[in-house]
Design a protein around this motif. Structure first.
Motif, short mmCIF file in Angstrom:
data_model
loop_
_atom_site.label_atom_id
_atom_site.label_comp_id
_atom_site.label_asym_id
_atom_site.label_seq_id
_atom_site.Cartn_x
_atom_site.Cartn_y
_atom_site.Cartn_z
N MET A 1 11.57 115.46 59.89
CA MET A 1 11.19 116.84 60.15
C MET A 1 11.36 117.15 61.64
N ASP A 2 11.98 118.28 61.96
CA ASP A 2 12.17 118.68 63.35
C ASP A 2 10.81 118.95 63.99
N LYS A 3 10.68 118.54 65.27
CA LYS A 3 9.43 118.74 65.99
C LYS A 3 9.40 120.08 66.72
N PHE A 4 10.57 120.69 66.92
CA PHE A 4 10.64 121.93 67.68
C PHE A 4 11.45 122.96 66.89
N ILE A 5 11.13 124.21 67.14
CA ILE A 5 11.83 125.30 66.50
C ILE A 5 12.43 126.20 67.56
N MET A 6 13.66 126.64 67.31
CA MET A 6 14.33 127.58 68.21
C MET A 6 14.85 128.75 67.39
N ARG A 7 14.46 129.93 67.79
CA ARG A 7 14.91 131.16 67.14
C ARG A 7 15.76 131.95 68.12
N PRO A 8 16.71 132.74 67.63
CA PRO A 8 17.53 133.53 68.57
C PRO A 8 16.69 134.38 69.51
N ASP A 148 0.42 121.55 67.03
CA ASP A 148 -0.33 121.42 68.27
C ASP A 148 -0.35 119.99 68.82
N ASP A 149 -0.11 119.00 67.96
CA ASP A 149 -0.20 117.61 68.41
C ASP A 149 1.13 117.07 68.93
N ILE A 150 2.15 117.88 68.97
CA ILE A 150 3.46 117.43 69.44
C ILE A 150 3.56 117.64 70.95
N PRO A 151 3.82 116.57 71.71
CA PRO A 151 3.93 116.74 73.16
C PRO A 151 5.20 117.50 73.52
N THR A 152 5.09 118.38 74.51
CA THR A 152 6.24 119.11 74.98
C THR A 152 6.91 118.33 76.11
N MET A 153 8.03 118.84 76.59
CA MET A 153 8.83 118.09 77.55
C MET A 153 8.02 117.73 78.79
N TYR A 154 7.34 118.71 79.38
CA TYR A 154 6.60 118.47 80.61
C TYR A 154 5.09 118.35 80.38
N GLY A 155 4.63 118.60 79.15
CA GLY A 155 3.21 118.62 78.87
C GLY A 155 2.75 120.04 78.59
N ARG A 156 1.73 120.21 77.75
CA ARG A 156 1.35 121.54 77.28
C ARG A 156 0.75 122.42 78.37
N ASP A 157 0.34 121.83 79.48
CA ASP A 157 -0.17 122.64 80.58
C ASP A 157 0.93 122.97 81.59
#
Length: 333
Positions: A1-8, A148-157
């Motif tokens: 399952m993809d962790k990130f979503i990208m929409r136009p 919400d539990d998926i870490p982002t590239m630099y961190g959620r803050d």
């Protein structure tokens, strides 16, 4: 399952969060394949604080830097257009443009950037412009996390949503009476969400492109407790390979600036040794007042020539870290 979503629609503007430090920013860099002339531009809308962060940093053939840093006033987050710097989506995920028109500080010796107050007060200026288009040579990497539990590239803050992409870059730089064409490659990103630079304890970011179309984006980011994450991709034959490991070795100058880097990279398909020589470094800083004290971060922006086997190309080395007293948080790692 993809962790990130990208929409136009994520290529466009986002509704600001209520937090004071909401930031939506775009960044692009580009370098001519023959001369290496190029640089980077960034515009970050901080609409809840009433201003945008404008940065233009151009690396000229003789080692000079032509740059501009401003905080132009804004009242909305409906577009990227402030202080003479603008950004336009021509085709989502495929083609964007970025352009600046205005004065540029001419920095003969990059060390002058260590004293920005004096430089801005007394430094020579010339009228200038830079414009280029970024046409995708890779898929989009990243997006907004689906949980919400998926870490982002630099961190959620530091930027809830973030995506980046390699591409062909074509355009022109003008500084005073001098002009240079840009026909090469580059990298761009777009992020939105809360952001203070001082949230980052330290990181090392590398963005590079090679003349055959291959490239990379590699990040090592660490927190105050010493835990680090290694994130990134190799771009091979137009497709991204997520890294599984990254080693970073840095050679430093006496001023504690990065001079050379050696990157050991592993993906599921290959191992790579990438070497970088920092040709010109812009030693920048960011300051913020918080709870009665001034927090300072070093932001070292290095124009870099990279080699990966027989491949050779250009890109950026970016070292960010908190400065506490005389201590650089990540030095000498």
């Amino acid at each position: 399952m993809d962790k990130f979503i990208m929409r136009p629609e994520d290529e466009l503007m986002h509704q600001p969060d209520p937090c004071e430090n909401f930031n939506e920013s775009v960044y692009s860099n580009g370098f001519d394949e023959k001369t290496g002339v190029g640089g980077w531009m960034r515009l970050g809308n901080r609409v809840n604080e009433g201003y945008a962060e404008l940065s233009v940093c151009l690396y000229l053939p003789d080692g000079r830097i032509a740059c501009q840093f401003q905080r132009p006033h804004i009242t909305s987050n409906d577009k990227f257009d402030a202080g003479g710097l603008s950004y336009r989506v021509i085709e989502a995920f495929k083609k964007v443009s970025m352009a600046y028109e205005g004065d540029l500080l001419i920095v003969d010796n990059p060390d002058a950037l260590r004293d920005p107050q004096s430089l801005f007060a007394n430094g020579p200026r010339k009228p200038g412009s830079v414009s280029w288009t970024h046409e995708a040579s890779s898929p989009i990497h990243g997006g907004e996390p689906v949980r919400d539990d998926i870490p982002t590239m630099y961190g959620r803050d530091f930027s809830r949503g973030h995506f980046n992409q390699h591409g062909r870059v074509r355009g022109r730089i003008r500084v005073g009476d001098e002009e240079w064409p840009i026909d090469g490659r580059g990298w761009r990103d777009h992020s939105w969400g809360p952001r203070y630079w001082q949230v980052i304890y330290f990181y090392r970011l590398f963005m590079g492109n090679f003349s055959n179309g291959d490239g990379f984006m590699l990040l090592k980011i660490a927190d105050r407790e010493g835990y680090s994450r290694r994130i990134g991709v190799l771009l091979v034959d137009g497709q991204y390979e997520e890294i599984t490991d990254l080693d970073v070795m840095t050679d430093w100058t006496e001023a504690r600036d990065p001079a050379r880097v050696r990157l050991g990279v592993r993906t599921a398909k290959r191992m790579a040794l990438i070497e970088g020589e920092i040709l010109t470094l812009a030693p920048l800083r960011n300051r913020r007042k918080a709870d009665g004290e001034v927090l300072v971060s070093r932001i070292a922006e290095g124009f870099t020539r990279f080699r990966w086997g027989e491949r050779e190309g250009y890109g950026m080395t970016e070292y960010i870290e908190r400065i506490e007293g005389d201590k650089l948080a990540g030095y000498p790692l």
